[in-house]
Design a protein around this motif. Sequence first.
Motif, PDB file in Angstrom:
ATOM      1  N   VAL A  23       0.848  -1.183   0.000  1.00  0.00           N
ATOM      2  CA  VAL A  23       0.000   0.000   0.000  1.00  0.00           C
ATOM      3  C   VAL A  23       0.885   1.234   0.000  1.00  0.00           C
ATOM      4  CG1 VAL A  23      -1.897  -1.159   1.165  1.00  0.00           C
ATOM      5  CG2 VAL A  23      -0.137  -0.010   2.527  1.00  0.00           C
ATOM      6  N   ASP A  24       0.282   2.401  -0.187  1.00  0.00           N
ATOM      7  CA  ASP A  24       1.057   3.639  -0.205  1.00  0.00           C
ATOM      8  C   ASP A  24       1.630   3.934   1.181  1.00  0.00           C
ATOM      9  OD1 ASP A  24       1.876   6.248  -1.451  1.00  0.00           O
ATOM     10  OD2 ASP A  24       0.591   7.000   0.155  1.00  0.00           O
ATOM     11  N   ALA A  25       2.924   4.217   1.237  1.00  0.00           N
ATOM     12  CA  ALA A  25       3.589   4.423   2.524  1.00  0.00           C
ATOM     13  C   ALA A  25       3.089   5.691   3.215  1.00  0.00           C
ATOM     14  CB  ALA A  25       5.103   4.489   2.320  1.00  0.00           C
ATOM     15  N   GLY A  26       2.928   6.781   2.456  1.00  0.00           N
ATOM     16  CA  GLY A  26       2.430   8.010   3.044  1.00  0.00           C
ATOM     17  C   GLY A  26       1.013   7.847   3.574  1.00  0.00           C
ATOM     18  N   GLY A  27       0.180   7.134   2.809  1.00  0.00           N
ATOM     19  CA  GLY A  27      -1.177   6.864   3.262  1.00  0.00           C
ATOM     20  C   GLY A  27      -1.195   6.008   4.510  1.00  0.00           C
ATOM     21  N   ARG A  28      -0.278   5.040   4.572  1.00  0.00           N
ATOM     22  CA  ARG A  28      -0.169   4.195   5.778  1.00  0.00           C
ATOM     23  C   ARG A  28       0.191   5.048   6.991  1.00  0.00           C
ATOM     24  NH1 ARG A  28      -0.245   2.362   9.900  1.00  0.00           N
ATOM     25  NH2 ARG A  28       0.518   0.378  10.732  1.00  0.00           N
ATOM     26  N   GLY A  29       1.061   6.030   6.788  1.00  0.00           N
ATOM     27  CA  GLY A  29       1.421   6.920   7.890  1.00  0.00           C
ATOM     28  C   GLY A  29       0.247   7.768   8.345  1.00  0.00           C
ATOM     29  N   LEU A  30      -0.544   8.273   7.389  1.00  0.00           N
ATOM     30  CA  LEU A  30      -1.710   9.079   7.755  1.00  0.00           C
ATOM     31  C   LEU A  30      -2.726   8.239   8.522  1.00  0.00           C
ATOM     32  CD1 LEU A  30      -3.318  11.677   7.726  1.00  0.00           C
ATOM     33  CD2 LEU A  30      -4.183  11.051   5.453  1.00  0.00           C
ATOM     34  N   VAL A  31      -2.905   6.977   8.136  1.00  0.00           N
ATOM     35  CA  VAL A  31      -3.820   6.105   8.867  1.00  0.00           C
ATOM     36  C   VAL A  31      -3.339   5.937  10.311  1.00  0.00           C
ATOM     37  CG1 VAL A  31      -4.655   3.722   9.050  1.00  0.00           C
ATOM     38  CG2 VAL A  31      -4.741   4.912   6.856  1.00  0.00           C
ATOM     39  N   ALA A  32      -2.029   5.854  10.509  1.00  0.00           N
ATOM     40  CA  ALA A  32      -1.505   5.764  11.879  1.00  0.00           C
ATOM     41  C   ALA A  32      -1.841   7.025  12.670  1.00  0.00           C
ATOM     42  CB  ALA A  32       0.010   5.551  11.836  1.00  0.00           C
ATOM     43  N   VAL A  33      -1.716   8.184  12.027  1.00  0.00           N
ATOM     44  CA  VAL A  33      -2.032   9.447  12.697  1.00  0.00           C
ATOM     45  C   VAL A  33      -3.525   9.533  13.017  1.00  0.00           C
ATOM     46  CG1 VAL A  33      -2.080  11.962  12.388  1.00  0.00           C
ATOM     47  CG2 VAL A  33      -0.063  10.652  11.702  1.00  0.00           C
ATOM     48  N   LEU A  34      -4.364   9.096  12.100  1.00  0.00           N
ATOM     49  CA  LEU A  34      -5.811   9.099  12.348  1.00  0.00           C
ATOM     50  C   LEU A  34      -6.182   8.081  13.435  1.00  0.00           C
ATOM     51  CD1 LEU A  34      -7.122   9.406   8.683  1.00  0.00           C
ATOM     52  CD2 LEU A  34      -7.195  11.174  10.466  1.00  0.00           C
ATOM     53  N   GLY A  35      -5.472   6.955  13.466  1.00  0.00           N
ATOM     54  CA  GLY A  35      -5.703   5.996  14.535  1.00  0.00           C
ATOM     55  C   GLY A  35      -5.371   6.589  15.888  1.00  0.00           C
ATOM     56  N   ALA A  36      -4.328   7.424  15.940  1.00  0.00           N
ATOM     57  CA  ALA A  36      -3.982   8.112  17.185  1.00  0.00           C
ATOM     58  C   ALA A  36      -5.070   9.096  17.588  1.00  0.00           C
ATOM     59  CB  ALA A  36      -2.646   8.839  17.021  1.00  0.00           C
ATOM     60  N   LEU A  37      -5.731   9.714  16.604  1.00  0.00           N
ATOM     61  CA  LEU A  37      -6.839  10.615  16.900  1.00  0.00           C
ATOM     62  C   LEU A  37      -8.019   9.845  17.504  1.00  0.00           C
ATOM     63  CD1 LEU A  37      -7.991  13.467  16.775  1.00  0.00           C
ATOM     64  CD2 LEU A  37      -8.676  13.032  14.411  1.00  0.00           C
ATOM     65  N   VAL A  38      -8.263   8.649  16.993  1.00  0.00           N
ATOM     66  CA  VAL A  38      -9.299   7.802  17.577  1.00  0.00           C
ATOM     67  C   VAL A  38      -8.959   7.482  19.028  1.00  0.00           C
ATOM     68  CG1 VAL A  38     -10.395   5.526  17.483  1.00  0.00           C
ATOM     69  CG2 VAL A  38      -9.960   6.786  15.363  1.00  0.00           C
ATOM     70  N   GLU A  39      -7.699   7.128  19.276  1.00  0.00           N
ATOM     71  CA  GLU A  39      -7.286   6.792  20.642  1.00  0.00           C
ATOM     72  C   GLU A  39      -7.398   8.002  21.568  1.00  0.00           C
ATOM     73  OE1 GLU A  39      -3.534   4.735  23.037  1.00  0.00           O
ATOM     74  OE2 GLU A  39      -3.422   5.034  20.876  1.00  0.00           O
ATOM     75  N   ALA A  40      -7.063   9.183  21.058  1.00  0.00           N
ATOM     76  CA  ALA A  40      -7.146  10.389  21.886  1.00  0.00           C
ATOM     77  C   ALA A  40      -8.593  10.702  22.252  1.00  0.00           C
ATOM     78  CB  ALA A  40      -6.527  11.578  21.141  1.00  0.00           C
ATOM     79  N   CYS A  41      -9.513  10.431  21.336  1.00  0.00           N
ATOM     80  CA  CYS A  41     -10.925  10.761  21.576  1.00  0.00           C
ATOM     81  C   CYS A  41     -11.678   9.684  22.344  1.00  0.00           C
ATOM     82  CB  CYS A  41     -11.640  10.999  20.242  1.00  0.00           C
ATOM     83  SG  CYS A  41     -11.274  12.596  19.487  1.00  0.00           S
ATOM     84  N   THR A  42     -11.247   8.428  22.216  1.00  0.00           N
ATOM     85  CA  THR A  42     -12.013   7.331  22.794  1.00  0.00           C
ATOM     86  C   THR A  42     -11.281   6.560  23.878  1.00  0.00           C
ATOM     87  OG1 THR A  42     -11.243   5.665  21.208  1.00  0.00           O
ATOM     88  CG2 THR A  42     -13.131   7.026  20.551  1.00  0.00           C
ATOM     89  N   GLY A  43      -9.957   6.699  23.929  1.00  0.00           N
ATOM     90  CA  GLY A  43      -9.175   5.891  24.856  1.00  0.00           C
ATOM     91  C   GLY A  43      -8.922   4.490  24.345  1.00  0.00           C
ATOM     92  N   GLU A  44      -9.374   4.181  23.133  1.00  0.00           N
ATOM     93  CA  GLU A  44      -9.206   2.852  22.548  1.00  0.00           C
ATOM     94  C   GLU A  44      -8.238   2.928  21.373  1.00  0.00           C
ATOM     95  OE1 GLU A  44     -13.115   2.005  21.291  1.00  0.00           O
ATOM     96  OE2 GLU A  44     -13.990   2.073  23.311  1.00  0.00           O
ATOM     97  N   ARG A  45      -7.231   2.069  21.373  1.00  0.00           N
ATOM     98  CA  ARG A  45      -6.282   2.042  20.260  1.00  0.00           C
ATOM     99  C   ARG A  45      -6.809   1.121  19.174  1.00  0.00           C
ATOM    100  NH1 ARG A  45      -0.176   0.297  21.397  1.00  0.00           N
ATOM    101  NH2 ARG A  45      -0.259   2.264  22.571  1.00  0.00           N
ATOM    102  N   PRO A  46      -7.105   1.647  17.979  1.00  0.00           N
ATOM    103  CA  PRO A  46      -7.608   0.777  16.908  1.00  0.00           C
ATOM    104  C   PRO A  46      -6.508  -0.135  16.384  1.00  0.00           C
ATOM    105  CG  PRO A  46      -7.229   2.989  16.070  1.00  0.00           C
ATOM    106  CD  PRO A  46      -6.996   3.049  17.558  1.00  0.00           C
ATOM    107  N   ALA A  47      -6.900  -1.260  15.842  1.00  0.00           N
ATOM    108  CA  ALA A  47      -5.926  -2.192  15.281  1.00  0.00           C
ATOM    109  C   ALA A  47      -5.255  -1.558  14.073  1.00  0.00           C
ATOM    110  CB  ALA A  47      -6.619  -3.488  14.868  1.00  0.00           C
ATOM    111  N   PRO A  48      -3.955  -1.820  13.870  1.00  0.00           N
ATOM    112  CA  PRO A  48      -3.279  -1.269  12.687  1.00  0.00           C
ATOM    113  C   PRO A  48      -3.875  -1.852  11.426  1.00  0.00           C
ATOM    114  CG  PRO A  48      -1.884  -2.883  13.791  1.00  0.00           C
ATOM    115  CD  PRO A  48      -3.045  -2.640  14.691  1.00  0.00           C
ATOM    116  N   PRO A  49      -3.739  -1.170  10.302  1.00  0.00           N
ATOM    117  CA  PRO A  49      -4.392  -1.620   9.067  1.00  0.00           C
ATOM    118  C   PRO A  49      -3.961  -3.006   8.630  1.00  0.00           C
ATOM    119  CG  PRO A  49      -3.574   0.622   8.832  1.00  0.00           C
ATOM    120  CD  PRO A  49      -3.033   0.103  10.115  1.00  0.00           C
ATOM    121  N   PHE A  50      -2.657  -3.275   8.676  1.00  0.00           N
ATOM    122  CA  PHE A  50      -2.159  -4.533   8.148  1.00  0.00           C
ATOM    123  C   PHE A  50      -1.012  -5.010   9.020  1.00  0.00           C
ATOM    124  CE2 PHE A  50      -3.406  -1.714   4.663  1.00  0.00           C
ATOM    125  CZ  PHE A  50      -4.539  -2.388   4.248  1.00  0.00           C
ATOM    126  N   PRO A  51      -0.824  -6.329   9.130  1.00  0.00           N
ATOM    127  CA  PRO A  51       0.266  -6.825   9.964  1.00  0.00           C
ATOM    128  C   PRO A  51       1.634  -6.562   9.388  1.00  0.00           C
ATOM    129  CG  PRO A  51      -0.828  -8.639   8.817  1.00  0.00           C
ATOM    130  CD  PRO A  51      -1.645  -7.406   8.571  1.00  0.00           C
TER     131      PRO A  51
END
Length: 597
Positions: free
Chosen positions: A207-235
């Motif tokens: 997958v696109d590396a830059g897009g993968r990085g943005l998904v990580a940043v958005l996942g951190a936003l989910v964790e900041a708002c909910t206290g729950e860390r979402p699973a990473p997109p791919f292993p």
Amino acid sequence: MPKERQVPQILDAALVRAWCALSLDALGRAREEIDAINVYPVADGDTGTNLYLTLESAAQAVEAAFAGHEPDLPSAAQAARAMAHGALIGARGNSGTILAQLLRGMAEVLAAEDARDTPDDPASPARAAGDARALRRALRRAAESAYEAVAHPVEGTVLTVATAAADGAAGAADDCRSVVRAAYRSARTALEATPRQLAVLGRAGVVDAGGRGLVAVLGALVEACTGERPAPPFPGPGTAAGTGGPGPSAQDAAGSPGPGGSPGAAGSVGSVEECEDAVGGPAYEVIYLLEATDPAVERLRARLDGLGDSLVVVGGDGLWNVHVHVDDAGAAVEAGVEAGRPYRIRITHFAAGDAHTARGGDARPVREPAQRAIVAVVPGEGLAGLYGEAGATTVLARPGEPPASGELVQAIRRAHAREVVLLPNDAELRHTAAAAAEQARTEGVRVALIPTRSAVQGIAALAVHEPGRRFDEDVVSMTSAAGATRYAELAVAERQSWTTAGICQAGDVLGLIDGDVAVIGAVPGPDATDTLVQTAVTVLDRMLAAGGEMVTLVLGDEVPDQVADLLERHVRDAHLAVDTVVYRGGRHAALLLVGVE
């Protein structure tokens, strides 16, 4: 931290601070994975590291904003602006520059929202709905501003993922938790589709590396708002692009909508064929900060667009970050000089054999690789010359600008050897060097990383290097020599702060031994040389108290020769049977580096 925050969640400075910290942590965990799947626009293996360093600068700016408002707290807009500004001035590479613009777009909306009259009560439904609407607008503006910053947007990249996040948020319920979860889900789905949109990704099975990085940043936003860390997109790399997992749908493959939710107009977004043509492009990456007016930047965009590709210009309000790939690096810098005042100029030469230099029709006979080589990071041109004379391939580290893992990978490729010994010469580069070594190993190079923490330890390691020995024996000998060398540095304090030796004032000369402040010299008076010498003598005496056979002194350009003469004399008179060797570090080197073997 965000897990301690009480519901309902509100959009405030504390949330921005938590998001920034969690983003840095998420990119730290995903850095090596993202580096490994970095094939577009240049397969130089540093997208994850560049994103991490960009967010690191953003996090430092946010912490400074909180410190500057004590005992009060900054507003959400102030925290967001600090995050965006930190990312702007610290942006690294194509991906980091785009991320900086995404954050700036969000900050613009939050700043406008700050001026609105909204209820302060966190439990107020009106406040929750207002925050959710602001977050949706911020995500939309982020995607739009990123498209505007890129000269020739290409789908299947971080731009597509950002737009998908905004689209997902648009249909969410009126609370922040629903908005960020929807944005994250849509971004993940868009990321899965990128190999079908960009041929180079499909061929590589990533997958696109830059897009993968943005998904990580958005996942951190989910964790900041909910206290729950979402699973990473791919292993791991390769699992998303047709290597056994389900592929994207036909609808996904057709492309994600452009800014504003509508498909990009014909001609406004680069095609897959254009992306393929980009492979074999310019040989240099040029990045600099620029102080300039808006009209001057518009003229600069037009000129740089004619010089090369991967052009991204982000910023505003008189400060910009310019990124471009060109064959004529000098012309790119000159264009910046004509537009305003460029500084923090960084020029990287893409290594032979990477995506930017493997041009059809220009191939030359491949020379046989050497058996063994040394690659070292050095903090000064003088040291680069010294290491070069010893046969090492060097990477120059400038103050405040540590090299990314991609630069180290390029240096390993330039060394063109079957076996490489890597000397990072800086404790802060440990993870970066490890990522570079791992990437080089995937390319068939045997790499040994010696964790040198100073250039003087690297000098000691080079002194015992014997190419004719077995690789393992050579590495053990070099590691032993580096480990037996204590190191010190003289630096000037930038601000008042607490240290392990007490409180220092701005301008004090600091003597650091093995990375910790051990001596605080007075602010240099009329004769700054005296202060330098006195501090250095104290450092030397402490280091030699436990014994030593050889002292290495590396002087920066601004240090007069008499300092070396005085220190040599002191060692000779006060410490019997100890030899001294002196080198010049050159520009960008520390005031003084000291090694005791």
